[in-house]
Design an enzyme around this catalytic site. Sequence first.
Site, PDB file in Angstrom:
ATOM      1  N   LYS A  77      53.238  28.724  11.691  1.00  0.00           N
ATOM      2  CA  LYS A  77      54.443  29.091  10.936  1.00  0.00           C
ATOM      3  C   LYS A  77      55.515  29.657  11.866  1.00  0.00           C
ATOM      4  O   LYS A  77      56.665  29.227  11.844  1.00  0.00           O
ATOM      5  CB  LYS A  77      54.108  30.129   9.840  1.00  0.00           C
ATOM      6  CG  LYS A  77      53.041  29.680   8.858  1.00  0.00           C
ATOM      7  CD  LYS A  77      52.770  30.719   7.802  1.00  0.00           C
ATOM      8  CE  LYS A  77      52.196  32.030   8.299  1.00  0.00           C
ATOM      9  NZ  LYS A  77      50.835  31.939   8.881  1.00  0.00           N
ATOM     10  N   ARG A 126      52.910  35.993   0.088  1.00  0.00           N
ATOM     11  CA  ARG A 126      51.475  35.897   0.375  1.00  0.00           C
ATOM     12  C   ARG A 126      50.650  35.924  -0.897  1.00  0.00           C
ATOM     13  O   ARG A 126      49.429  35.790  -0.836  1.00  0.00           O
ATOM     14  CB  ARG A 126      51.016  37.111   1.187  1.00  0.00           C
ATOM     15  CG  ARG A 126      51.779  37.333   2.421  1.00  0.00           C
ATOM     16  CD  ARG A 126      50.921  36.975   3.579  1.00  0.00           C
ATOM     17  NE  ARG A 126      51.706  37.163   4.777  1.00  0.00           N
ATOM     18  CZ  ARG A 126      51.230  37.015   5.982  1.00  0.00           C
ATOM     19  NH1 ARG A 126      49.986  36.694   6.160  1.00  0.00           N
ATOM     20  NH2 ARG A 126      52.000  37.167   7.017  1.00  0.00           N
ATOM     21  N   ARG A 139      46.295  32.919  21.633  1.00  0.00           N
ATOM     22  CA  ARG A 139      47.735  33.203  21.453  1.00  0.00           C
ATOM     23  C   ARG A 139      48.196  34.375  22.320  1.00  0.00           C
ATOM     24  O   ARG A 139      47.524  35.382  22.458  1.00  0.00           O
ATOM     25  CB  ARG A 139      48.026  33.545  19.990  1.00  0.00           C
ATOM     26  CG  ARG A 139      49.456  34.070  19.813  1.00  0.00           C
ATOM     27  CD  ARG A 139      49.923  34.057  18.417  1.00  0.00           C
ATOM     28  NE  ARG A 139      49.129  34.866  17.508  1.00  0.00           N
ATOM     29  CZ  ARG A 139      49.328  34.886  16.193  1.00  0.00           C
ATOM     30  NH1 ARG A 139      50.276  34.167  15.653  1.00  0.00           N
ATOM     31  NH2 ARG A 139      48.577  35.631  15.416  1.00  0.00           N
ATOM     32  N   ARG A 177      47.935  39.879  20.402  1.00  0.00           N
ATOM     33  CA  ARG A 177      48.172  40.735  19.238  1.00  0.00           C
ATOM     34  C   ARG A 177      46.893  41.471  18.880  1.00  0.00           C
ATOM     35  O   ARG A 177      45.813  40.888  18.955  1.00  0.00           O
ATOM     36  CB  ARG A 177      48.630  39.868  18.050  1.00  0.00           C
ATOM     37  CG  ARG A 177      50.117  39.853  17.890  1.00  0.00           C
ATOM     38  CD  ARG A 177      50.616  38.862  16.903  1.00  0.00           C
ATOM     39  NE  ARG A 177      49.991  38.890  15.577  1.00  0.00           N
ATOM     40  CZ  ARG A 177      50.386  38.126  14.560  1.00  0.00           C
ATOM     41  NH1 ARG A 177      51.411  37.302  14.730  1.00  0.00           N
ATOM     42  NH2 ARG A 177      49.786  38.178  13.404  1.00  0.00           N
ATOM     43  N   ARG A 230      41.688  38.403   7.794  1.00  0.00           N
ATOM     44  CA  ARG A 230      42.985  37.831   7.395  1.00  0.00           C
ATOM     45  C   ARG A 230      42.789  36.496   6.684  1.00  0.00           C
ATOM     46  O   ARG A 230      43.446  36.204   5.681  1.00  0.00           O
ATOM     47  CB  ARG A 230      43.883  37.648   8.642  1.00  0.00           C
ATOM     48  CG  ARG A 230      44.426  38.970   9.174  1.00  0.00           C
ATOM     49  CD  ARG A 230      44.887  38.873  10.616  1.00  0.00           C
ATOM     50  NE  ARG A 230      45.955  37.925  10.831  1.00  0.00           N
ATOM     51  CZ  ARG A 230      46.262  37.412  12.025  1.00  0.00           C
ATOM     52  NH1 ARG A 230      45.568  37.755  13.098  1.00  0.00           N
ATOM     53  NH2 ARG A 230      47.249  36.571  12.132  1.00  0.00           N
TER      54      ARG A 230
HETATM   55  P1  AP5 Z   1      51.736  30.771  15.340  1.00  0.00           P
HETATM   56  O1  AP5 Z   1      52.983  29.954  15.225  1.00  0.00           O
HETATM   57  O2  AP5 Z   1      51.860  32.134  15.922  1.00  0.00           O
HETATM   58  O3  AP5 Z   1      50.987  30.832  13.934  1.00  0.00           O
HETATM   59  P2  AP5 Z   1      51.370  31.600  12.610  1.00  0.00           P
HETATM   60  O4  AP5 Z   1      51.080  30.686  11.476  1.00  0.00           O
HETATM   61  O5  AP5 Z   1      52.747  32.186  12.684  1.00  0.00           O
HETATM   62  O6  AP5 Z   1      50.250  32.727  12.643  1.00  0.00           O
HETATM   63  P3  AP5 Z   1      50.307  34.286  12.373  1.00  0.00           P
HETATM   64  O7  AP5 Z   1      48.978  34.792  12.890  1.00  0.00           O
HETATM   65  O8  AP5 Z   1      51.515  34.929  12.949  1.00  0.00           O
HETATM   66  O9  AP5 Z   1      50.351  34.317  10.833  1.00  0.00           O
HETATM   67  P4  AP5 Z   1      49.991  35.481   9.913  1.00  0.00           P
HETATM   68  O10 AP5 Z   1      50.582  35.002   8.650  1.00  0.00           O
HETATM   69  O11 AP5 Z   1      48.557  35.827   9.874  1.00  0.00           O
HETATM   70  O12 AP5 Z   1      50.659  36.740  10.626  1.00  0.00           O
HETATM   71  P5  AP5 Z   1      51.984  37.569  10.358  1.00  0.00           P
HETATM   72  O13 AP5 Z   1      52.553  37.941  11.652  1.00  0.00           O
HETATM   73  O14 AP5 Z   1      52.843  36.877   9.367  1.00  0.00           O
HETATM   74  O15 AP5 Z   1      50.678  29.901  16.165  1.00  0.00           O
HETATM   75  C1  AP5 Z   1      49.422  30.442  16.534  1.00  0.00           C
HETATM   76  C2  AP5 Z   1      49.042  29.984  17.941  1.00  0.00           C
HETATM   77  O16 AP5 Z   1      48.848  28.560  17.933  1.00  0.00           O
HETATM   78  C3  AP5 Z   1      50.123  30.243  18.999  1.00  0.00           C
HETATM   79  O17 AP5 Z   1      49.478  30.567  20.193  1.00  0.00           O
HETATM   80  C4  AP5 Z   1      50.859  28.892  19.144  1.00  0.00           C
HETATM   81  O18 AP5 Z   1      51.355  28.722  20.453  1.00  0.00           O
HETATM   82  C5  AP5 Z   1      49.762  27.882  18.824  1.00  0.00           C
HETATM   83  N1  AP5 Z   1      50.246  26.724  18.062  1.00  0.00           N
HETATM   84  C6  AP5 Z   1      51.137  26.744  17.018  1.00  0.00           C
HETATM   85  N2  AP5 Z   1      51.318  25.508  16.541  1.00  0.00           N
HETATM   86  C7  AP5 Z   1      50.513  24.679  17.299  1.00  0.00           C
HETATM   87  C8  AP5 Z   1      50.251  23.268  17.275  1.00  0.00           C
HETATM   88  N3  AP5 Z   1      50.818  22.451  16.372  1.00  0.00           N
HETATM   89  N4  AP5 Z   1      49.371  22.779  18.176  1.00  0.00           N
HETATM   90  C9  AP5 Z   1      48.763  23.587  19.075  1.00  0.00           C
HETATM   91  N5  AP5 Z   1      48.976  24.932  19.144  1.00  0.00           N
HETATM   92  C10 AP5 Z   1      49.824  25.470  18.271  1.00  0.00           C
HETATM   93  O19 AP5 Z   1      51.397  38.859   9.621  1.00  0.00           O
HETATM   94  C11 AP5 Z   1      50.633  39.814  10.328  1.00  0.00           C
HETATM   95  C12 AP5 Z   1      50.222  40.948   9.381  1.00  0.00           C
HETATM   96  O20 AP5 Z   1      51.405  41.573   8.836  1.00  0.00           O
HETATM   97  C13 AP5 Z   1      49.422  40.514   8.141  1.00  0.00           C
HETATM   98  O21 AP5 Z   1      48.044  40.407   8.414  1.00  0.00           O
HETATM   99  C14 AP5 Z   1      49.750  41.669   7.177  1.00  0.00           C
HETATM  100  O22 AP5 Z   1      49.020  42.827   7.487  1.00  0.00           O
HETATM  101  C15 AP5 Z   1      51.224  41.935   7.474  1.00  0.00           C
HETATM  102  N6  AP5 Z   1      52.122  41.120   6.629  1.00  0.00           N
HETATM  103  C16 AP5 Z   1      52.981  40.155   7.052  1.00  0.00           C
HETATM  104  N7  AP5 Z   1      53.645  39.620   6.006  1.00  0.00           N
HETATM  105  C17 AP5 Z   1      53.194  40.263   4.910  1.00  0.00           C
HETATM  106  C18 AP5 Z   1      53.475  40.133   3.529  1.00  0.00           C
HETATM  107  N8  AP5 Z   1      54.334  39.218   3.068  1.00  0.00           N
HETATM  108  N9  AP5 Z   1      52.826  40.955   2.662  1.00  0.00           N
HETATM  109  C19 AP5 Z   1      51.947  41.871   3.092  1.00  0.00           C
HETATM  110  N10 AP5 Z   1      51.617  42.039   4.392  1.00  0.00           N
HETATM  111  C20 AP5 Z   1      52.235  41.236   5.295  1.00  0.00           C
END
Ligand code: AP5
Length: 221
Positions: free
Chosen positions: A13, A88, A127, A160, A171
Amino acid sequence: MRIVLLGPPGAGKGTQAKILADRLQVPHISTGDLLRENVKNNTDLGKEARDYMERGLLVPDELVAKMLTKRFAQSDTKNGFILDGYPRNLNQAETLDTILQEKNMAIDFVVYLDTAEDIIIQRLSGRLVCSVCAANYHIKNMPPKVKGVCDNCHGPLSQRTDDREETVRKRLQIYKKEVSSLIDYYERQHRLRRIDGGQEADIVLNKIIGFAKMLNDSLKV
Ligand code: AP5
């Protein structure tokens, strides 16, 4: 364009949102990045959110909604946005609709990056994230030009804290519990577009751009 990116942790994402935001000239709004910024700056919100995030749990809906409402009040969101990490759960999806309706806006479409668990684990264990500009890398899939250094701003790269295996599993468990109600919600609105998130990043990007062009064929991307 107002696009929402849905998908499990590690689906790509953030990676896609950053490129799309740049190509479409709209802001990338990541609730994860906004929360991490608050934690880093030790704000009241950051102090409340830290523990939830470190345990891989969702931060309470009302805290995230308040933060997002504030972000949408900024003028750069007027011409569109790429929203990553929100909603979410069903309650957040309804909150998002309310926030946008108050601004006479609506989502154009929701991309669901469906991604297998083994791919997720492989991606998250490798990552690396820039601690200055939050750019994403991967040790093998998308390595930086210089080891440990961000290509964009030369900031240091690190893992991270919530990418430890047991936290990733938590998660994923929460994601699986909530995702089907979100999919149903956006399917009923005919807004959901499914993409296999396990494909190469360029392929995924072109598919999202294809969906955007279907809605607006004069789009310059
Ligand atoms: P990446 O693009 O970083 O993946 P992502 O989907 O963004 O993963 P996240 O782990 O950031 O998602 P998340 O939803 O768990 O975390 P968030 O920060 O929102 O890609 C991952 C890796 O793969 C990278 O190394 C990249 O280079 C590689 N990659 C990407 N695409 C690729 C491809 N096509 N091929 C090969 N490699 C690839 O949330 C973190 C925390 O914040 C949550 O756990 C929660 O505690 C809190 N939080 C955030 N939003 C909310 C909400 N709305 N409500 C409540 N709590 C929230």
